[in-house]
Design an enzyme around this catalytic site. Structure first.
Site, PDB file in Angstrom:
ATOM      1  N   ASN A   9      28.157-103.203 -54.629  1.00  0.00           N
ATOM      2  CA  ASN A   9      28.087-102.887 -53.202  1.00  0.00           C
ATOM      3  C   ASN A   9      27.018-101.813 -52.991  1.00  0.00           C
ATOM      4  O   ASN A   9      27.232-100.661 -53.342  1.00  0.00           O
ATOM      5  CB  ASN A   9      29.479-102.386 -52.757  1.00  0.00           C
ATOM      6  CG  ASN A   9      29.481-101.826 -51.348  1.00  0.00           C
ATOM      7  OD1 ASN A   9      28.540-102.025 -50.585  1.00  0.00           O
ATOM      8  ND2 ASN A   9      30.558-101.123 -51.003  1.00  0.00           N
ATOM      9  N   HIS A  98      36.797-102.003 -46.716  1.00  0.00           N
ATOM     10  CA  HIS A  98      36.342-100.897 -47.576  1.00  0.00           C
ATOM     11  C   HIS A  98      36.818 -99.576 -46.968  1.00  0.00           C
ATOM     12  O   HIS A  98      36.857 -99.436 -45.741  1.00  0.00           O
ATOM     13  CB  HIS A  98      34.813-100.914 -47.695  1.00  0.00           C
ATOM     14  CG  HIS A  98      34.322 -99.983 -48.749  1.00  0.00           C
ATOM     15  ND1 HIS A  98      34.198 -98.639 -48.518  1.00  0.00           N
ATOM     16  CD2 HIS A  98      33.982-100.185 -50.035  1.00  0.00           C
ATOM     17  CE1 HIS A  98      33.782 -98.044 -49.642  1.00  0.00           C
ATOM     18  NE2 HIS A  98      33.642 -98.978 -50.574  1.00  0.00           N
ATOM     19  N   GLU A 100      35.407 -96.902 -46.492  1.00  0.00           N
ATOM     20  CA  GLU A 100      34.451 -96.286 -45.553  1.00  0.00           C
ATOM     21  C   GLU A 100      34.554 -96.946 -44.177  1.00  0.00           C
ATOM     22  O   GLU A 100      34.347 -96.296 -43.151  1.00  0.00           O
ATOM     23  CB  GLU A 100      33.026 -96.377 -46.135  1.00  0.00           C
ATOM     24  CG  GLU A 100      32.869 -95.413 -47.307  1.00  0.00           C
ATOM     25  CD  GLU A 100      31.911 -95.872 -48.402  1.00  0.00           C
ATOM     26  OE1 GLU A 100      31.073 -96.754 -48.158  1.00  0.00           O
ATOM     27  OE2 GLU A 100      32.029 -95.329 -49.523  1.00  0.00           O
ATOM     28  N   GLU A 170      40.619 -99.406 -54.800  1.00  0.00           N
ATOM     29  CA  GLU A 170      39.606 -98.356 -54.819  1.00  0.00           C
ATOM     30  C   GLU A 170      40.223 -97.041 -54.334  1.00  0.00           C
ATOM     31  O   GLU A 170      40.239 -96.773 -53.120  1.00  0.00           O
ATOM     32  CB  GLU A 170      38.448 -98.731 -53.889  1.00  0.00           C
ATOM     33  CG  GLU A 170      37.746-100.005 -54.271  1.00  0.00           C
ATOM     34  CD  GLU A 170      36.299 -99.977 -53.795  1.00  0.00           C
ATOM     35  OE1 GLU A 170      35.415-100.051 -54.654  1.00  0.00           O
ATOM     36  OE2 GLU A 170      36.067 -99.843 -52.586  1.00  0.00           O
ATOM     37  N   SER A 216      33.598 -94.942 -58.906  1.00  0.00           N
ATOM     38  CA  SER A 216      32.815 -94.323 -59.985  1.00  0.00           C
ATOM     39  C   SER A 216      32.845 -95.125 -61.281  1.00  0.00           C
ATOM     40  O   SER A 216      32.919 -94.553 -62.371  1.00  0.00           O
ATOM     41  CB  SER A 216      33.264 -92.874 -60.216  1.00  0.00           C
ATOM     42  OG  SER A 216      33.059 -92.098 -59.048  1.00  0.00           O
TER      43      SER A 216
HETATM   44  P1  PGA Z   1      31.198 -95.829 -56.295  1.00  0.00           P
HETATM   45  O1  PGA Z   1      31.643 -96.717 -55.036  1.00  0.00           O
HETATM   46  O2  PGA Z   1      31.047 -96.765 -57.469  1.00  0.00           O
HETATM   47  O3  PGA Z   1      29.905 -95.200 -55.887  1.00  0.00           O
HETATM   48  O4  PGA Z   1      32.273 -94.827 -56.519  1.00  0.00           O
HETATM   49  C1  PGA Z   1      32.585 -97.738 -55.180  1.00  0.00           C
HETATM   50  C2  PGA Z   1      32.807 -98.415 -53.859  1.00  0.00           C
HETATM   51  O5  PGA Z   1      32.894 -97.747 -52.833  1.00  0.00           O
HETATM   52  O6  PGA Z   1      32.915 -99.662 -53.795  1.00  0.00           O
END
Ligand code: PGA
Length: 253
Positions: A9, A98, A100, A170, A216
């Site tokens: 992503n 997601h 976000e 996540e 991460s």
């Molecule tokens: P990250 O993001 O690998 O930068 O922690 C994961 C994601 O939000 O899908």
């Protein structure tokens, strides 16, 4: 056998030049280095979708994803993009929910259930995200919260439809922070989510659904995470912007 998946992503990163460059590098490396039983999904910003589709070409195990979709078919929704538009460009996977989107755009379970439905209606695979914030885990409410998210958005689906969904756990405290859930924490939540599905539907259905871990994921921790029995791959943010790192993650099964 559940699908093994490495999904990248890109979020709101790259411009036309750097994005095409990144996609070309990743596609070349994946074609020559990654086992064909691993599904690699590139999830660039919308404006790259047709360009990346061309670059993927005939590769059988590289798929094109979108980061979001609107829940209506068409109409006066300035700035939005529909499932039909995505599907017509060769998109096969769509991220729904997601953290976000939940955090900055107020997306809730009722809306996400509609998005999941729309993605399925157009023959694409929803990658449905769930996951708790740090304060929720600290209050020991993380199982309740993930249950609420999964039930709220997915449990209106038929057995046939839920089998088509990919879930991504996540934990918000691990996204973009460099802090990864431990293998045990990931495995524990993945097994919990799988059991929820088994209890609501049946074990065979639960066993058929790929559950990805996100937060991460890096080349250095992917192997250990992916070897957990209920972790079927990763949804990768930051490390998907580096072709070498992302390819190494896709090689970690
Ligand atoms: P990250 O993001 O690998 O930068 O922690 C994961 C994601 O939000 O899908």
């Amino acid at each position: 056998m559940r699908k093994k998946i490495a999904a990248g992503n890109w979020k709101m990163n790259t411009n036309l030049t750097t994005g095409q460059q990144l996609a070309s590098e990743v596609i070349n490396m994946v074609n020559s280095e990654v086992n064909s039983d691993v599904q690699v999904i590139l999830i660039p910003p919308y404006f790259h979708i047709t360009g990346v589709k061309k670059l993927i070409g005939p590769a059988k195990n590289i798929f094109l994803g979108a980061q979001n979709v609107h829940h209506e078919d068409s109409g006066a929704y300035t700035g939005e993009i529909s499932a039909e538009m995505l599907q017509s460009c060769g998109v096969t996977h769509v991220v729904v929910g997601h953290s976000e989107r939940r955090e900055y755009f107020g997306e809730d379970e009722a809306l996400l259930a509609k998005k999941v439905r729309k993605v399925l209606d157009f023959g694409m695979t929803p990658i449905f995200c769930c996951g708790e914030k740090l304060e929720v885990r600290e209050a020991d409410k993380h199982f309740d919260l993930n249950k609420k998210q999964v039930e709220g958005a997915l449990f209106g689906l038929s057995e046939e439809d839920i089998k088509k969904v990919v879930i991504a756990y996540e934990p918000v405290w691990a996204i973009g922070t460099g802090v990864t859930a431990s293998d045990d924490q990931a495995q524990e939540m993945h097994a919990f989510i799988r059991k929820l599905i088994a209890d609501k539907y049946n074990q065979a259905t639960a066993d058929s659904i790929s559950i990805l871990y996100g937060g991460s994921v890096k080349p250095g921790n992917a192997k250990a995470l992916f070897s957990c029995p209920d972790v079927d791959g990763g949804l990768v943010g930051g490390a998907s912007l580096k072709s070498r790192d992302f390819t190494d993650i896709a090689k970690s099964f």
